[in-house]
Motif scaffolding. Sequence first.
Motif, short mmCIF file in Angstrom:
data_model
loop_
_atom_site.label_atom_id
_atom_site.label_comp_id
_atom_site.label_asym_id
_atom_site.label_seq_id
_atom_site.Cartn_x
_atom_site.Cartn_y
_atom_site.Cartn_z
N TYR A 18 6.38 2.04 -4.58
CA TYR A 18 5.42 1.10 -4.01
C TYR A 18 4.32 0.79 -5.01
CZ TYR A 18 7.87 1.65 0.34
OH TYR A 18 8.83 1.63 1.30
N HIS A 19 3.87 1.82 -5.72
CA HIS A 19 2.84 1.62 -6.73
C HIS A 19 3.36 0.70 -7.84
CE1 HIS A 19 -0.58 2.49 -9.29
NE2 HIS A 19 0.25 2.79 -10.26
N ASN A 20 4.56 0.95 -8.32
CA ASN A 20 5.15 0.13 -9.38
C ASN A 20 5.39 -1.30 -8.92
OD1 ASN A 20 5.04 2.31 -11.09
ND2 ASN A 20 7.20 2.84 -10.85
N PHE A 34 0.84 -1.19 0.00
CA PHE A 34 0.00 0.00 0.00
C PHE A 34 0.88 1.25 0.00
CE2 PHE A 34 -3.43 -2.46 2.39
CZ PHE A 34 -4.30 -2.50 1.30
N ILE A 35 0.36 2.32 -0.56
CA ILE A 35 1.01 3.62 -0.44
C ILE A 35 0.52 4.22 0.88
CG2 ILE A 35 1.16 5.96 -1.39
CD1 ILE A 35 0.75 4.69 -4.17
N ALA A 60 3.60 -2.93 -6.69
CA ALA A 60 2.28 -3.57 -6.69
C ALA A 60 1.85 -3.92 -8.11
CB ALA A 60 1.26 -2.65 -6.03
N LEU A 61 2.09 -3.04 -9.07
CA LEU A 61 1.73 -3.34 -10.46
C LEU A 61 2.53 -4.52 -11.00
CD1 LEU A 61 1.34 0.21 -12.06
CD2 LEU A 61 -0.46 -1.42 -11.44
N LYS A 98 6.37 7.43 -3.60
CA LYS A 98 5.18 6.59 -3.71
C LYS A 98 5.19 5.73 -4.97
CE LYS A 98 2.40 9.88 -1.27
NZ LYS A 98 1.62 10.00 -0.30
N GLU A 99 5.82 6.25 -6.02
CA GLU A 99 5.82 5.51 -7.28
C GLU A 99 6.53 4.16 -7.15
OE1 GLU A 99 9.50 8.04 -7.26
OE2 GLU A 99 7.42 8.38 -6.78
#
Length: 166
Positions: A23-25, A12-13, A27-28, A20-21
């Motif tokens: 963690y987002h990347n 999660f962010i 997860a993707l 943040k990118e």
Amino acid sequence: MSDATARLGLPFIQPGQAQKELYHNEALALLDAAVHAAVESRGDDVPPASPSAGQSWIVGAAPTGEWSGRAHDLATWTSGGWRFLAPVEGMRIWRRDTGVFAFWTGTAWRDGELTGNAVVIEGKTVVGLQQAAISDPAAGAVVDDEARAAIAAILAALRAHGLIAT
């Protein structure tokens, strides 16, 4: 709020989090490996020498090298290196090497097994739950050896396929 999703452990962010990118990347990348997953093979303990981005494997029971400590996980090669995803009960992954699905029971991978209550084709049940055993033919007033042999062969085939009990 936890740091990751409950089922797949996707990050999660967090509020106020820097970069943040990343963690987002991450997860993707894990979602890309998990959604409609397909693997090259299952049970390898040694990572392949030259994987291509997007290729995945189901790690074996005694992994070594970069897979060490990741027994039974889904290992996917990305441009940033290996990404691992622990299987969750009910996860199904297509095996390219055998052409069957592997299914995670919660403790082990099972290959090529389908479970259900019936086989339904175009809305019509063609195979349902196993029925009670049918008695083998026995002597009667008029014995037809060929008919008896044919019936016995049919019963044997149905039993061999698990469609009727023995």
